[in-house]
Design a protein around this motif. Structure first.
Motif, PDB file in Angstrom:
ATOM      1  N   LYS A 182     -50.109  21.535   5.959  1.00 31.00           N
ATOM      2  CA  LYS A 182     -48.891  21.229   5.511  1.00 31.00           C
ATOM      3  C   LYS A 182     -48.583  19.614   5.594  1.00 31.00           C
ATOM      4  O   LYS A 182     -49.048  19.153   6.755  1.00 31.00           O
ATOM      5  N   HIS A 193     -48.615  21.720   0.335  1.00 34.55           N
ATOM      6  CA  HIS A 193     -49.420  22.397   1.290  1.00 34.55           C
ATOM      7  C   HIS A 193     -50.469  23.120   0.691  1.00 34.55           C
ATOM      8  O   HIS A 193     -50.537  22.956  -0.599  1.00 34.55           O
ATOM      9  N   SER A 195     -52.615  26.996   0.073  1.00 33.01           N
ATOM     10  CA  SER A 195     -52.009  28.212  -0.560  1.00 33.01           C
ATOM     11  C   SER A 195     -52.831  29.479  -0.009  1.00 33.01           C
ATOM     12  O   SER A 195     -53.960  29.213  -0.009  1.00 33.01           O
ATOM     13  N   SER A 206     -44.360  27.498  -7.518  1.00 28.39           N
ATOM     14  CA  SER A 206     -43.621  27.480  -6.230  1.00 28.39           C
ATOM     15  C   SER A 206     -42.133  27.341  -6.349  1.00 28.39           C
ATOM     16  O   SER A 206     -41.329  27.511  -7.222  1.00 28.39           O
ATOM     17  N   ARG A 211     -48.286  22.955  -4.184  1.00 26.65           N
ATOM     18  CA  ARG A 211     -49.256  23.638  -3.725  1.00 26.65           C
ATOM     19  C   ARG A 211     -50.522  22.925  -4.264  1.00 26.65           C
ATOM     20  O   ARG A 211     -50.565  22.542  -5.289  1.00 26.65           O
TER      21      ARG A 211
END
Length: 322
Positions: A182, A193, A195, A206, A211
């Motif tokens: 992240k 970040h 997933s 999200s 993501r």
């Protein structure tokens, strides 16, 4: 009517860069000064087992951009031999070409490494209904491999209302929604970040964070240092110059909540064009093509205007009629 760019079928050098099964971004050379388009479209033939989700993972593309580029094709069963367009040609986002630039309407991130004449681009998942992703300027303030996840009280309450009780802390590992890495941003509560679910990249899924495919976020982790500037925009209409002509790339507009917008699209696209000083007055624009591009929202660069000097007896258009 001015034609769309010719599609390059099975461009082997580019296919090699967008390596099958890897979802790695490609490193593209920045265009010459005054030019705005990078990459090349591709057309492939679907295999029997292919889905848009699989192809997106393979070529580093998002689900919705695959849908937009292939109207009328069944996303879950294209069928063996079906021609599939891979939208791997891009007008670079407006503004400075530095650091990380996220365009929400495009579900895509661009990264310009400092000191290099290159750009990387990645598909993104963004905030869903009621959890719109923010717009603004910030920086990468932290980088964390193998992160744990502490669900905020709002998300825990949302899940609890559906009978899903979240733990107070989710340890690092394959079940962690943050994936293997992240980036902390200067905007409190927002991250870039990975997933634990590859489906959803390139969609509104999200709670406002960004993501990425896991190997994409790991690649970006090696490239972008702490302190990298991050500019988040929401530009559904991108204009650019290539070969002395003007091109338009249209995406579905999103509102502040992350939902498809009901804005006056024609007014929005004209206002965006007018921001590009000199383009409207020096070019002969085919407004029929502009209307078609705005209506289709296919997310691929299309030629819409040529220099006035190249059109015999032409003059810059002073009025737009829709």
């Amino acid at each position: 009517m001015l034609s769309r760019i010719p599609v390059v079928a099975r461009c082997l050098s580019l296919v090699a860069l967008w390596a099958a099964g890897s979802a790695h971004a490609i490193e593209l050379p920045l265009p010459a000064p005054g030019e705005d388009i990078v990459g090349q479209e591709q057309v492939i033939e679907a295999q029997y087992e292919d889905t848009f989700a699989d192809l997106g993972t393979r070529y580093g593309l998002g689900y919705l951009e695959m849908i937009a580029a292939n109207p009328g094709v069944d996303a879950w069963l294209p069928g063996a031999g079906t021609k599939i367009t891979l939208p791997t040609r891009f007008i670079l986002p407006p503004g400075p070409r530095e650091g990380i630039v996220i365009n929400l309407a495009e579900y895509r991130l661009y990264y310009y490494p400092k000191g290099k004449s290159t750009v990387y681009t990645y598909a993104l998942g963004i905030g869903r209904e009621g959890w719109g992703s923010p717009i603004g300027n910030t920086r990468v303030v932290a980088k964390t491999p193998n992160p744990t996840w502490t669900p905020p009280a709002s998300i825990r309450a949302e899940h609890a209302a559906e009978g899903d009780i979240l733990p107070t802390v989710v340890p690092a590992g394959p079940d962690n929604p943050l994936g293997p890495f992240k980036f902390g941003l200067g905007m409190s509560g927002y991250l870039i970040h990975g997933s634990n679910k590859k489906f959803g990249i390139g969609m509104r899924t999200s709670h406002g964070c960004f993501r990425m495919y896991n190997n994409n976020v790991l690649e970006l982790a090696d490239l972008a240092p702490v302190g990298t500037p991050v500019r988040i925009i929401n530009e559904p209409y991108k204009f650019g110059v290539s070969g002395g002509k003007v091109w338009l790339e249209a995406h579905t507009p999103l509102d502040e909540e992350g939902n498809p917008s009901v804005v006056d699209k024609h007014t929005a696209v004209i206002n965006t064009l007018l921001k590009h000083e000199g383009l409207a007055g020096s070019m002969r624009t085919n407004w029929d093509t502009v209307r078609d591009v705005v209506a289709a929202e296919e997310g691929m660069p299309t030629e819409i205007a040529v220099p006035v000097a190249s059109v015999p007896n032409a003059a810059p258009e002073q009025q737009v009629v829709w």
